[in-house]
Write a protein that holds these residues in place. Structure first.
Motif, short mmCIF file in Angstrom:
data_model
loop_
_atom_site.label_atom_id
_atom_site.label_comp_id
_atom_site.label_asym_id
_atom_site.label_seq_id
_atom_site.Cartn_x
_atom_site.Cartn_y
_atom_site.Cartn_z
N VAL A 113 -2.44 14.06 6.97
CA VAL A 113 -2.83 14.06 5.55
C VAL A 113 -1.58 14.31 4.73
O VAL A 113 -0.67 15.03 5.16
N CYS A 114 -1.51 13.70 3.57
CA CYS A 114 -0.30 13.78 2.77
C CYS A 114 -0.62 13.62 1.29
O CYS A 114 -1.23 12.64 0.89
N ASP A 115 -0.17 14.60 0.51
CA ASP A 115 -0.33 14.54 -0.95
C ASP A 115 1.01 14.81 -1.61
O ASP A 115 1.11 15.54 -2.60
N ILE A 116 2.07 14.22 -1.04
CA ILE A 116 3.43 14.41 -1.56
C ILE A 116 3.58 13.63 -2.87
O ILE A 116 3.16 12.48 -2.97
N VAL A 117 4.20 14.28 -3.83
CA VAL A 117 4.48 13.63 -5.12
C VAL A 117 5.82 12.89 -4.98
O VAL A 117 6.87 13.52 -4.98
N ASP A 118 5.75 11.58 -4.84
CA ASP A 118 6.94 10.75 -4.73
C ASP A 118 6.53 9.31 -5.01
O ASP A 118 5.36 9.03 -5.25
N LYS A 119 7.50 8.42 -4.98
CA LYS A 119 7.22 7.00 -5.23
C LYS A 119 6.23 6.47 -4.20
O LYS A 119 6.35 6.76 -3.01
N PRO A 120 5.26 5.66 -4.64
CA PRO A 120 4.28 5.11 -3.70
C PRO A 120 4.93 4.36 -2.54
O PRO A 120 4.48 4.47 -1.40
N SER A 121 5.99 3.62 -2.80
CA SER A 121 6.65 2.85 -1.73
C SER A 121 7.25 3.78 -0.68
O SER A 121 7.21 3.48 0.52
N ASN A 142 -2.23 10.07 -0.53
CA ASN A 142 -2.34 9.66 -1.93
C ASN A 142 -1.09 8.92 -2.36
O ASN A 142 0.02 9.26 -1.95
N LEU A 143 -1.29 7.90 -3.18
CA LEU A 143 -0.20 7.18 -3.80
C LEU A 143 -0.22 7.52 -5.28
O LEU A 143 -1.19 7.19 -5.99
N LYS A 144 0.81 8.22 -5.74
CA LYS A 144 0.92 8.57 -7.16
C LYS A 144 1.32 7.31 -7.92
O LYS A 144 2.28 6.63 -7.56
#
Length: 194
Positions: A113-121, A142-144
């Protein structure tokens, strides 16, 4: 007006979840909602079972880790930030102060699971590496979304992920939704089929 198969059967289209007061952040509801959306309820005992192994990349302070621990999973919580003390006292969490983009699991895990705030790519490329290497069986991330060209960015990320998995001979089911508890992001679920 909506199309059959492309609408929510919930009142107002919203899944109402109650915030668990023991959870360290409201982000815990994002992962719970993702499970309701992507894992059929009658499969929870098998696919979200006690004793499973999981990794939470970008874990601090522990909202998503809390959901995993509540299901009885053992969790590698990867983040340089501090984790909730009560969550750490569960004995089910190993907190590693490392970069989630480069950390590798010691063995194959059941969940990433990953909710890192970074570029979607960048997030997609990291999850893609996990899936091609078969380091996990299922992933929720998640893709911000950028402020402009959101649809194009998500489409590009998902089609790139699908192409890479296909090229590597990895059969997978990929689903993406904008969930109620998401803000400026979408949630992606990938399940390996072999």
């Amino acid at each position: 007006m909506s199309f059959p198969g492309n609408r929510s059967e919930l009142p107002g289209g919203i899944r109402r979840l109650r915030f668990p007061h023991a959870a360290p952040s409201r982000s815990t509801l994002k992962l719970e909602e993702a499970w309701h959306e992507f894992v059929p309820r009658d499969q929870w005992d098998d696919r979200l079972a006690e004793g499973m192994q999981a990794a939470d990349l970008g874990a601090a302070p522990g909202g998503w880790t809390w959901q995993l621990v509540a299901r009885g999973m053992n969790v590698f919580a990867i983040d340089n930030g501090p984790m909730d003390k009560a969550l750490m006292a569960s004995g089910l969490v190993e907190h590693l102060r490392e970069d989630g983009f480069v950390w590798q699991p010691p063995e194959r895990l059941d969940w990433l699971v990953c909710d890192i705030v970074d570029k979607p790519s960048r997030v997609t490329a990291m999850v893609q590496r996990w899936l091609v290497q078969r380091w996990c069986r299922e992933a929720v991330f998640n893709l911000k979304l950028p402020m402009k060209r959101r649809w194009e960015e998500v489409s590009r990320c998902l089609s790139g992920l699908e192409a890479s998995l296909s090229e590597a001979g990895v059969r997978a089911e990929i689903r993406c939704r904008h969930l109620y508890h998401d803000r400026e992001e979408v949630t992606v679920h990938v399940r390996l089929l072999d």
